[in-house]
Design a protein around this motif. Sequence first.
Motif, PDB file in Angstrom:
ATOM      1  N   VAL A 155       0.808  -1.230   0.000  1.00  0.00           N
ATOM      2  CA  VAL A 155       0.000   0.000   0.000  1.00  0.00           C
ATOM      3  C   VAL A 155       0.846   1.288   0.000  1.00  0.00           C
ATOM      4  O   VAL A 155       0.526   2.228  -0.735  1.00  0.00           O
ATOM      5  N   PRO A 156       1.951   1.356   0.774  1.00  0.00           N
ATOM      6  CA  PRO A 156       2.729   2.608   0.745  1.00  0.00           C
ATOM      7  C   PRO A 156       3.271   2.934  -0.645  1.00  0.00           C
ATOM      8  O   PRO A 156       3.414   4.099  -0.995  1.00  0.00           O
ATOM      9  N   VAL A 157       3.579   1.900  -1.417  1.00  0.00           N
ATOM     10  CA  VAL A 157       4.097   2.142  -2.772  1.00  0.00           C
ATOM     11  C   VAL A 157       2.971   2.674  -3.658  1.00  0.00           C
ATOM     12  O   VAL A 157       3.135   3.661  -4.386  1.00  0.00           O
ATOM     13  N   LEU A 158       1.797   2.035  -3.551  1.00  0.00           N
ATOM     14  CA  LEU A 158       0.645   2.451  -4.357  1.00  0.00           C
ATOM     15  C   LEU A 158       0.211   3.881  -3.994  1.00  0.00           C
ATOM     16  O   LEU A 158       0.116   4.752  -4.856  1.00  0.00           O
ATOM     17  N   ALA A 159      -0.016   4.093  -2.713  1.00  0.00           N
ATOM     18  CA  ALA A 159      -0.458   5.421  -2.268  1.00  0.00           C
ATOM     19  C   ALA A 159       0.677   6.432  -2.390  1.00  0.00           C
ATOM     20  O   ALA A 159       0.433   7.637  -2.519  1.00  0.00           O
ATOM     21  N   GLY A 160       1.918   5.916  -2.364  1.00  0.00           N
ATOM     22  CA  GLY A 160       3.074   6.803  -2.502  1.00  0.00           C
ATOM     23  C   GLY A 160       3.098   7.507  -3.848  1.00  0.00           C
ATOM     24  O   GLY A 160       3.558   8.646  -3.956  1.00  0.00           O
ATOM     25  N   ILE A 161       2.583   6.838  -4.871  1.00  0.00           N
ATOM     26  CA  ILE A 161       2.559   7.468  -6.207  1.00  0.00           C
ATOM     27  C   ILE A 161       1.631   8.685  -6.184  1.00  0.00           C
ATOM     28  O   ILE A 161       1.944   9.731  -6.757  1.00  0.00           O
ATOM     29  N   PHE A 162       0.512   8.544  -5.473  1.00  0.00           N
ATOM     30  CA  PHE A 162      -0.376   9.703  -5.296  1.00  0.00           C
ATOM     31  C   PHE A 162       0.389  10.826  -4.590  1.00  0.00           C
ATOM     32  O   PHE A 162       0.317  11.991  -4.988  1.00  0.00           O
ATOM     33  N   ALA A 163       1.118  10.436  -3.544  1.00  0.00           N
ATOM     34  CA  ALA A 163       1.852  11.439  -2.757  1.00  0.00           C
ATOM     35  C   ALA A 163       2.852  12.202  -3.613  1.00  0.00           C
ATOM     36  O   ALA A 163       2.964  13.428  -3.520  1.00  0.00           O
ATOM     37  N   LEU A 164       3.579  11.485  -4.460  1.00  0.00           N
ATOM     38  CA  LEU A 164       4.597  12.133  -5.302  1.00  0.00           C
ATOM     39  C   LEU A 164       3.963  13.126  -6.268  1.00  0.00           C
ATOM     40  O   LEU A 164       4.430  14.260  -6.415  1.00  0.00           O
ATOM     41  N   ALA A 165       2.881  12.670  -6.927  1.00  0.00           N
ATOM     42  CA  ALA A 165       2.236  13.543  -7.917  1.00  0.00           C
ATOM     43  C   ALA A 165       1.600  14.756  -7.238  1.00  0.00           C
ATOM     44  O   ALA A 165       1.760  15.890  -7.701  1.00  0.00           O
ATOM     45  N   GLY A 198      10.351   9.629  -6.893  1.00  0.00           N
ATOM     46  CA  GLY A 198       9.928   8.316  -7.395  1.00  0.00           C
ATOM     47  C   GLY A 198      11.030   7.291  -7.212  1.00  0.00           C
ATOM     48  O   GLY A 198      10.788   6.160  -6.756  1.00  0.00           O
ATOM     49  N   VAL A 199      12.239   7.679  -7.542  1.00  0.00           N
ATOM     50  CA  VAL A 199      13.401   6.788  -7.354  1.00  0.00           C
ATOM     51  C   VAL A 199      13.575   6.481  -5.866  1.00  0.00           C
ATOM     52  O   VAL A 199      13.827   5.338  -5.467  1.00  0.00           O
ATOM     53  N   LEU A 200      13.391   7.510  -5.043  1.00  0.00           N
ATOM     54  CA  LEU A 200      13.531   7.332  -3.593  1.00  0.00           C
ATOM     55  C   LEU A 200      12.476   6.369  -3.061  1.00  0.00           C
ATOM     56  O   LEU A 200      12.773   5.513  -2.206  1.00  0.00           O
ATOM     57  N   LEU A 201      11.251   6.483  -3.562  1.00  0.00           N
ATOM     58  CA  LEU A 201      10.164   5.592  -3.131  1.00  0.00           C
ATOM     59  C   LEU A 201      10.503   4.141  -3.470  1.00  0.00           C
ATOM     60  O   LEU A 201      10.375   3.248  -2.617  1.00  0.00           O
ATOM     61  N   ALA A 202      10.955   3.933  -4.699  1.00  0.00           N
ATOM     62  CA  ALA A 202      11.293   2.565  -5.119  1.00  0.00           C
ATOM     63  C   ALA A 202      12.498   2.051  -4.333  1.00  0.00           C
ATOM     64  O   ALA A 202      12.494   0.911  -3.842  1.00  0.00           O
ATOM     65  N   ALA A 203      13.515   2.919  -4.190  1.00  0.00           N
ATOM     66  CA  ALA A 203      14.734   2.510  -3.465  1.00  0.00           C
ATOM     67  C   ALA A 203      14.406   2.214  -2.012  1.00  0.00           C
ATOM     68  O   ALA A 203      14.944   1.264  -1.425  1.00  0.00           O
ATOM     69  N   SER A 204      13.527   3.002  -1.436  1.00  0.00           N
ATOM     70  CA  SER A 204      13.160   2.808  -0.037  1.00  0.00           C
ATOM     71  C   SER A 204      12.522   1.439   0.162  1.00  0.00           C
ATOM     72  O   SER A 204      12.857   0.710   1.101  1.00  0.00           O
ATOM     73  N   TYR A 205      11.628   1.084  -0.750  1.00  0.00           N
ATOM     74  CA  TYR A 205      10.924  -0.210  -0.661  1.00  0.00           C
ATOM     75  C   TYR A 205      11.901  -1.365  -0.855  1.00  0.00           C
ATOM     76  O   TYR A 205      11.928  -2.317  -0.068  1.00  0.00           O
ATOM     77  N   ILE A 206      12.725  -1.251  -1.876  1.00  0.00           N
ATOM     78  CA  ILE A 206      13.651  -2.352  -2.196  1.00  0.00           C
ATOM     79  C   ILE A 206      14.724  -2.500  -1.127  1.00  0.00           C
ATOM     80  O   ILE A 206      14.971  -3.595  -0.603  1.00  0.00           O
ATOM     81  N   LEU A 207      15.351  -1.396  -0.752  1.00  0.00           N
ATOM     82  CA  LEU A 207      16.449  -1.460   0.223  1.00  0.00           C
ATOM     83  C   LEU A 207      15.956  -1.889   1.600  1.00  0.00           C
ATOM     84  O   LEU A 207      16.603  -2.680   2.287  1.00  0.00           O
ATOM     85  N   SER A 208      14.803  -1.348   1.990  1.00  0.00           N
ATOM     86  CA  SER A 208      14.275  -1.715   3.310  1.00  0.00           C
ATOM     87  C   SER A 208      13.907  -3.191   3.348  1.00  0.00           C
ATOM     88  O   SER A 208      14.074  -3.854   4.379  1.00  0.00           O
TER      89      SER A 208
END
Lengths: 280, 301
Positions: free
Chosen positions: A83-93, A196-206
Amino acid sequence: MLTHFRYTLRRMRGQILGWGVGVALLGMLIIPFYGVFAEDQAQLMAMLESYPPEFLAFFGDVTDTSAMTTPRGFLQYYFFSMVPVLAGIFALAAGSGLLAKDEEHGRLDLIMAHPVSRTALFVGRVLALAAGSMAVVFVGWLGCAIVLQGSSMDIGAGELAMAFVPVLAQIWIYAAMALLLSMLMPAQRFALMVTGVLLAASYILSSLGKLNPNLSAVADLMPYAYYQGAAALSGLDWGSLLGLLAVGNLCVLLAWWRFAHRDIRVVGEGSWRLWFPSRR
Amino acid sequence: MAEQLALSVRGMTKSYGKVRALRGLDLDVRRGEIYGFLGPNGAGKTTTIRCLLDTIRPDGGSAHVLGLDPRRDAVAVHARTGYLPGELHLDDNMSGEGQLRYFNALRGGRASWAYVRQLAEQFDLDLKRPIKNLSRGNKQKVGVIQAVMHHPELLILDEPTSGLDPLMQQVALRLIREARAGGATVFFSSHIMSEVEAVADRVGIIRDGVLVEVAAPDSLGARALHRATVRFHEPVSLEGLLSVAGVRLVSQDDDTHVTLEIVGDMSPFVRALAAYPVRDLQTARPSLEDVFLAAYGHTQI
């Protein structure tokens, strides 16, 4: 300020509905499957144990796969982890476009020529962003809560709401970072791209940080590392929540300072030099 | 004296990187006058206006708008000012009425909606249509209405007739005159000399970020530049034409085809031309850039 709030919220209504319904639909698709899995736990366990740990890491705690068969574990692994990734896209835009979109389209120049202070405009829009983020979470929660009533999960709507609070904190920090970067960078698309890169990196790295201790130091710097997910069903981690809120608010404060002190751009303007404060 | 000035600018400078848009601009606009701010593209007109409204911040110098510092009292300045930007961009998802109601809400609902409707009728504008379906000219009409609908003390208009057809240009210029008649000060930029001549009480000419002259509109006519292309029936000597004051040879294809530039009154030139075997004559008013080159040459100011 109220005019800015209403205007911004009105313009965001499509985004709010779209992403809110998106989160709700994900929950409405996942939750009914719990009954099927619960009936055949042995087969489910065998399937989970066949997964490589690198894959399981993206769904949460990999040390105990049996937790996946509990309602809390099931929701975490199949719903709240994503959910944070999905809703995160809303947040970024929403965050990157809060002011920069109007600015780049040349509309802010005329709005700012009306009797409104930069601070009032900024605060009105940020409040609308906060309200919009809450609305996305509310719509998502509502959809899940409705489906939950007919499921075999022993989780109440109130408890479920607790698990959405960390989601809101994640939305807020990404929206705030996107807003700050949109004030520092010459174009909204750069802010969108970086966050966007930070969101993806955050999910993958964490996620991978749980397997590789060498990554955990970097992962600890990422917002997703402080995401509770379904663990919040049994109590909120206030330390993580307040920490994320503080960092998010700091980003908003810096964005306000920058907005209050810089030139308003019009169509075609904007350069990397905008980072430097005025010499005046 | 200061309280008689609607706008006062002293030594204003503004640079965009290495480009110096304003290089020590001095400007005074009296209360109740229509001041035409004339200059070629890139002269610094829009930069001046945006500094006056505090949407951008000058690097140096000072400005007072209606006696207030726009940097410190931006909200108070904006409350008493109506503004039309040079490049108007509206919210495509709103209707004309929705956009105007939004702008009115930003002004605390000061505008009378009956007056807005009256203005829309004058401009033959359908307020119900979505902005995205409006032509550039119709969007400009929405822009003009939002600038005047609250009866501001000061109107700052950046190229107000841009995109309007000739008939609507006249409506816009009439609104400017009406605003002045109602006691407002009008500061409007343009690069169309005839438009400034038609309505302005005084004209400030800006070039390369510096005000090079403040003149009465009538004096602009005296130095109006025309370009004449003449075709003769037979080869002629141009001595008679070139001896007329203000006439200059621009190009000569052969002895029967010439292009001339005439500064000021055309009458002496036409009288001299009557003695020639003219086969064809075409005249045109050149661009403001050409007028500026004729008036101020290529010298750096």
